[in-house]
Design a protein around this motif. Structure first.
Motif, PDB file in Angstrom:
ATOM      1  N   ALA A   1       2.007   6.777  -6.799  1.00  0.00           N
ATOM      2  CA  ALA A   1       0.957   7.714  -7.206  1.00  0.00           C
ATOM      3  C   ALA A   1       1.339   9.144  -6.855  1.00  0.00           C
ATOM      4  O   ALA A   1       1.143  10.065  -7.661  1.00  0.00           O
ATOM      5  CB  ALA A   1      -0.367   7.337  -6.539  1.00  0.00           C
TER       6      ALA A   1
ATOM      7  N   ARG B   1       2.364   1.720  -3.484  1.00  0.00           N
ATOM      8  CA  ARG B   1       1.389   2.246  -4.461  1.00  0.00           C
ATOM      9  C   ARG B   1       1.128   3.726  -4.212  1.00  0.00           C
ATOM     10  O   ARG B   1       1.028   4.519  -5.150  1.00  0.00           O
ATOM     11  CB  ARG B   1       0.096   1.435  -4.409  1.00  0.00           C
ATOM     12  N   LEU B   2       1.010   4.109  -2.944  1.00  0.00           N
ATOM     13  CA  LEU B   2       0.787   5.517  -2.617  1.00  0.00           C
ATOM     14  C   LEU B   2       2.008   6.361  -2.989  1.00  0.00           C
ATOM     15  O   LEU B   2       1.873   7.466  -3.515  1.00  0.00           O
ATOM     16  CB  LEU B   2       0.456   5.667  -1.132  1.00  0.00           C
TER      17      LEU B   2
ATOM     18  N   VAL C   1      -6.204   4.147  -3.752  1.00  0.00           N
ATOM     19  CA  VAL C   1      -5.402   3.305  -2.861  1.00  0.00           C
ATOM     20  C   VAL C   1      -5.877   3.487  -1.417  1.00  0.00           C
ATOM     21  O   VAL C   1      -6.088   2.510  -0.692  1.00  0.00           O
ATOM     22  CB  VAL C   1      -3.900   3.635  -2.989  1.00  0.00           C
TER      23      VAL C   1
ATOM     24  N   ALA D   1      -9.369   1.988  -0.964  1.00  0.00           N
ATOM     25  CA  ALA D   1      -9.289   0.519  -0.984  1.00  0.00           C
ATOM     26  C   ALA D   1      -8.752  -0.006   0.342  1.00  0.00           C
ATOM     27  O   ALA D   1      -9.178  -1.062   0.822  1.00  0.00           O
ATOM     28  CB  ALA D   1      -8.414   0.049  -2.145  1.00  0.00           C
ATOM     29  N   THR D   2      -7.825   0.727   0.937  1.00  0.00           N
ATOM     30  CA  THR D   2      -7.279   0.334   2.240  1.00  0.00           C
ATOM     31  C   THR D   2      -8.397   0.312   3.279  1.00  0.00           C
ATOM     32  O   THR D   2      -8.452  -0.592   4.119  1.00  0.00           O
ATOM     33  CB  THR D   2      -6.156   1.306   2.652  1.00  0.00           C
TER      34      THR D   2
ATOM     35  N   VAL E   1       0.849  -1.206   0.000  1.00  0.00           N
ATOM     36  CA  VAL E   1       0.000   0.000   0.000  1.00  0.00           C
ATOM     37  C   VAL E   1       0.875   1.243   0.000  1.00  0.00           C
ATOM     38  O   VAL E   1       0.645   2.187  -0.772  1.00  0.00           O
ATOM     39  CB  VAL E   1      -0.964  -0.012   1.210  1.00  0.00           C
ATOM     40  N   ARG E   2       1.901   1.263   0.854  1.00  0.00           N
ATOM     41  CA  ARG E   2       2.809   2.409   0.887  1.00  0.00           C
ATOM     42  C   ARG E   2       3.474   2.625  -0.466  1.00  0.00           C
ATOM     43  O   ARG E   2       3.612   3.762  -0.924  1.00  0.00           O
ATOM     44  CB  ARG E   2       3.878   2.213   1.956  1.00  0.00           C
TER      45      ARG E   2
ATOM     46  N   THR F   1      -5.420   7.971  -8.423  1.00  0.00           N
ATOM     47  CA  THR F   1      -4.843   6.679  -8.022  1.00  0.00           C
ATOM     48  C   THR F   1      -4.574   6.657  -6.530  1.00  0.00           C
ATOM     49  O   THR F   1      -4.889   5.672  -5.842  1.00  0.00           O
ATOM     50  CB  THR F   1      -3.546   6.404  -8.802  1.00  0.00           C
ATOM     51  N   ALA F   2      -3.991   7.718  -6.001  1.00  0.00           N
ATOM     52  CA  ALA F   2      -3.682   7.776  -4.572  1.00  0.00           C
ATOM     53  C   ALA F   2      -4.958   7.698  -3.736  1.00  0.00           C
ATOM     54  O   ALA F   2      -4.999   6.983  -2.726  1.00  0.00           O
ATOM     55  CB  ALA F   2      -2.899   9.046  -4.252  1.00  0.00           C
TER      56      ALA F   2
END
Length: 145
Positions: A24, A20-21, A36, A39-40, A17-18, A32-33
């Protein structure tokens, strides 16, 4: 000699997750951010936890990379703006409980001369999520005279 940290499914998921963030934010990908972060929440992370992890550690990485000269000022500002907008998306997400119960009001501001608002904004949002009424005043707030 110390042992390498044990990597569990939870830490691997948190790191993903980190990452992907981070990607983004570097790309200026607000949509996108936000996706993410949302979704978390759907994956079971409590809403209060998202500003504290993954957003805060990823923002710390942004600052570290900028300080080391691996990110330009423009990239750092873009990533910070993305993270700020993600916090706003969390606060205004569908199903948010709306106005918190009236309790003690907390005023959060950055002192005069301070231009970096994201840490104060993270703090204000966590307080809001804990049911406090928060007035976030932003940067460069002059003291009362």
């Amino acid at each position: 000699m110390s042992a390498a940290p044990v990597r569990t499914a939870a830490t691997a998921g948190r790191d993903a997750v980190r990452d992907r963030l981070w990607q983004a934010g570097r790309a200026g990908g607000e949509d996108t951010a936000s996706a993410v972060a949302l979704a978390t929440l759907r994956d079971g992370t409590g809403v209060e936890a998202v500003p504290l992890d993954p957003i805060a550690p990823v923002q710390a990485r942004v600052v570290t990379e900028w300080a080391a000269g691996r990110l330009t000022v423009a990239r750092e500002r873009a990533a910070t703006a993305v993270h700020d907008r993600v916090i706003a998306a969390l606060a205004h997400r569908p199903g948010h409980r709306g106005e918190p119960p009236v309790r003690a009001c907390v005023v959060v501001a950055c002192v005069n001369g301070e231009r970096h608002t994201l840490p104060a904004r993270l703090f204000a949002e966590v307080l809001r999520l804990r049911g406090r009424r928060v007035d976030f005043l932003g940067a460069r707030v002059r003291p009362c005279t």
